[in-house]
Write a protein that holds these residues in place. Structure first.
Motif, short mmCIF file in Angstrom:
data_model
loop_
_atom_site.label_atom_id
_atom_site.label_comp_id
_atom_site.label_asym_id
_atom_site.label_seq_id
_atom_site.Cartn_x
_atom_site.Cartn_y
_atom_site.Cartn_z
N UNK A 65 58.92 10.76 7.33
CA UNK A 65 58.45 12.22 7.32
C UNK A 65 57.61 12.74 8.35
N UNK A 66 57.80 13.94 8.51
CA UNK A 66 56.77 14.58 9.44
C UNK A 66 55.79 15.52 8.55
N UNK A 67 54.66 15.60 8.80
CA UNK A 67 53.70 16.28 8.06
C UNK A 67 52.82 17.49 8.94
N UNK A 68 52.68 18.43 8.42
CA UNK A 68 51.88 19.60 9.25
C UNK A 68 50.29 18.91 9.19
N UNK A 69 49.57 19.67 10.20
CA UNK A 69 48.14 19.34 10.22
C UNK A 69 47.34 20.13 9.26
N UNK A 70 47.94 21.00 8.39
CA UNK A 70 47.12 21.62 7.49
C UNK A 70 46.66 20.79 6.42
N UNK A 71 45.62 21.11 5.74
CA UNK A 71 45.01 20.61 4.50
C UNK A 71 46.12 19.91 3.69
N UNK A 72 45.99 18.89 3.22
CA UNK A 72 46.79 18.03 2.14
C UNK A 72 48.03 17.59 2.92
N UNK A 73 48.36 17.74 4.13
CA UNK A 73 49.25 17.29 5.02
C UNK A 73 50.65 17.55 4.47
N UNK A 74 51.08 18.85 4.31
CA UNK A 74 52.43 19.34 3.73
C UNK A 74 53.55 18.90 4.50
N UNK A 75 54.49 18.26 3.97
CA UNK A 75 55.87 17.58 4.51
C UNK A 75 56.61 18.74 5.01
N UNK A 76 56.87 18.61 6.30
CA UNK A 76 57.97 19.44 7.00
C UNK A 76 59.14 18.95 7.37
N UNK A 77 59.33 17.60 7.27
CA UNK A 77 60.61 16.98 7.38
C UNK A 77 60.71 15.41 6.61
N UNK A 78 61.62 15.41 6.15
CA UNK A 78 62.14 14.18 5.28
C UNK A 78 63.48 13.81 5.31
N UNK A 79 63.71 12.61 5.85
CA UNK A 79 64.82 11.73 6.19
C UNK A 79 65.28 11.36 4.83
N UNK A 80 66.77 10.98 4.90
CA UNK A 80 67.51 10.58 3.80
C UNK A 80 66.99 9.23 3.10
N UNK A 81 66.42 8.35 4.05
CA UNK A 81 65.99 7.01 3.18
C UNK A 81 64.67 7.43 2.50
N UNK A 82 63.82 8.38 3.07
CA UNK A 82 62.62 8.79 2.13
C UNK A 82 63.00 9.44 0.79
N UNK A 83 63.78 10.11 0.97
CA UNK A 83 64.56 10.92 -0.36
C UNK A 83 64.92 9.80 -1.34
N UNK A 84 65.73 8.88 -0.86
CA UNK A 84 66.29 7.76 -1.73
C UNK A 84 65.26 7.24 -2.42
N UNK A 85 64.39 6.84 -1.68
CA UNK A 85 63.12 5.74 -2.09
C UNK A 85 62.15 6.64 -3.22
N UNK A 86 62.12 7.80 -2.87
CA UNK A 86 61.22 8.72 -3.73
C UNK A 86 61.94 9.31 -4.87
N UNK A 87 63.29 9.75 -4.81
CA UNK A 87 64.12 10.24 -5.70
C UNK A 87 64.03 11.88 -5.70
N UNK A 88 63.55 12.39 -4.80
CA UNK A 88 63.48 13.92 -4.46
C UNK A 88 64.62 14.54 -3.86
N UNK A 89 64.88 15.53 -4.11
CA UNK A 89 65.85 16.58 -3.26
C UNK A 89 65.03 17.04 -2.05
N UNK A 90 65.85 17.27 -0.91
CA UNK A 90 64.94 17.66 0.17
C UNK A 90 64.09 19.05 -0.09
N UNK A 91 64.72 19.87 -0.81
CA UNK A 91 64.06 21.24 -0.88
C UNK A 91 62.95 21.03 -1.74
N UNK A 92 62.94 19.95 -2.67
CA UNK A 92 61.79 19.62 -3.56
C UNK A 92 60.64 18.99 -2.74
N UNK A 93 60.73 18.24 -1.80
CA UNK A 93 59.69 17.66 -1.02
C UNK A 93 59.32 18.48 -0.05
N UNK A 94 59.77 19.24 0.56
CA UNK A 94 59.22 20.15 1.81
C UNK A 94 58.19 21.12 1.08
#
Length: 357
Positions: free
Chosen positions: A48-77
């Motif tokens: 994943x890539x995270x922004x430097x904003x507080x809480x480190x919001x996710x701005x990019x997640x690859x397919x493997x990350x989505x597979x291991x966490x179970x989220x859809x891409x639009x849910x995790x961004x």
């Protein structure tokens, strides 16, 4: 179709400003690093890539990350990285995560995460800053290595070590008692040695039987066969044993106590009872009683046609093994009857609900 389009438009409208901004960053990110993003999306390592904003919001997640966490891409961004941590993560973990994002950790931390469905996993997080030309950190690149099996193996090892320590302590206590009882009365060194060795061998045989079943217990019929086998083979008394009963499942603790008890009863039969002549016989049988307070097994040892029985002058190791090993350690009841035509012993002990193997 129109309704679906309307719902989609309402969903887009409801998006927070943070998520809209994050999506814009992702689009720009894709345009600037197109080939790299495609490769990152398809690699098997969760990234994943995270922004430097507080809480480190996710701005990019690859397919493997989505597979291991179970989220859809639009849910995790735009979801904060901290929101991925397992529920109830201790207070020490949050500072570790922040230190990792700040580049202040001496080693890559192993963190407890949760999936969308609520299940949990462990992963080591590797963080690399993405900087502007002047060194300003604008994003964080995070990759994860799943450590769940490693954590499970560690937990299993700890459980096995704890169980081993418990077994060793119990075994040493039994060995100490065997030696103490053997030395309690004056005797020739050879007799003391033989008494100790025979009982340790009986203990060893029961350990071998339990080990073959991964120390998950054993069957009562198997235990009786193992405990009495030396007395059958060495003295040729196999036909003078009668064993009747289902292979009732016993816990390791119950099996060890009964193994010593059977050894003592058989040893006494060889010295003074049914196996001290050529005509004596021994019958061993048992029944299971299912009661409201739990299941119990009633074991009967009955000798016949041996020498005339006389009451013992005092209690030996055999009596001690029955009283302490069965009554004290297992919460059972032991009755010894010195009948004229043979010793009779009744053992009544509680057992687990699974009755037979």
């Amino acid at each position: 179709m129109l309704r679906a389009i309307q719902e989609k438009m309402e969903d887009v409208t409801a998006k927070s400003d943070v998520q809209k901004e994050s999506e814009e960053k992702v689009d720009a990110f894709r345009q600037d690093l197109g080939p790299f993003v495609v490769a990152a999306e398809k690699t098997r390592m969760p990234m994943i890539f995270t922004d430097e904003a507080p809480g480190h919001p996710i701005i990019f997640a690859n397919d493997a990350f989505l597979a291991v966490t179970g989220y859809e891409r639009e849910e995790v961004l735009a979801k904060s990285f901290q929101s991925l941590l397992a529920t109830g993560v201790d207070a020490e973990t949050m500072p570790i995560v922040e230190a990792a994002f700040g580049g202040e950790c001496e080693s890559d931390p192993e963190i407890h995460y949760k999936r969308k469905d609520g299940s949990e996993f462990w992963a080591t997080m590797f963080i690399s800053p993405v900087c502007e030309e002047d060194g300003t950190v604008v994003q964080q690149f995070v990759s994860l290595v799943d450590q769940t099996k490693h954590q499970q193996d560690n937990a299993q090892c700890k459980m096995l070590i704890d169980e081993l320590n418990h077994r060793v302590k119990n075994t040493l206590a039994t060995v100490q008692s065997i030696v103490t009882q053997a030395l309690r009365r004056p005797a020739e060194p050879a007799a003391i040695r033989q008494a100790i060795e025979s009982r340790l061998m009986a203990l060893s045989r029961s350990h071998d039987l339990l080990t073959s079943g991964n120390w998950e217990g054993t069957g009562l019929h198997d235990l009786v066969d193992t405990a009495l086998h030396p007395f059958e083979v060495v003295a040729g008394r196999e036909e003078r044993f009668t064993v009747d009963g289902d292979n009732v499942h016993l816990s390791p603790k119950t099996a060890l106590s009964l193994a010593i008890a059977f050894h003592e009863l058989a040893t006494n039969a060889v010295k003074y009872g049914a196996f001290s002549n050529e005509a004596g016989t021994i019958r061993i049988d048992w029944t299971v009683a299912e009661e409201r307070t739990g299941n119990r097994v009633l074991i009967r040892w009955l000798e016949r046609d041996g020498p005339k029985v006389t009451l013992p002058v005092g209690k030996g190791f055999g009596s001690w093994a029955l009283e302490r090993g069965i009554a004290h350690e297992l919460g059972g009841k032991v009755t010894l009857d010195y009948l004229t035509d043979g010793v009779a012993c009744t053992i009544d002990i509680p057992i687990a609900a699974d009755l037979t193997e």
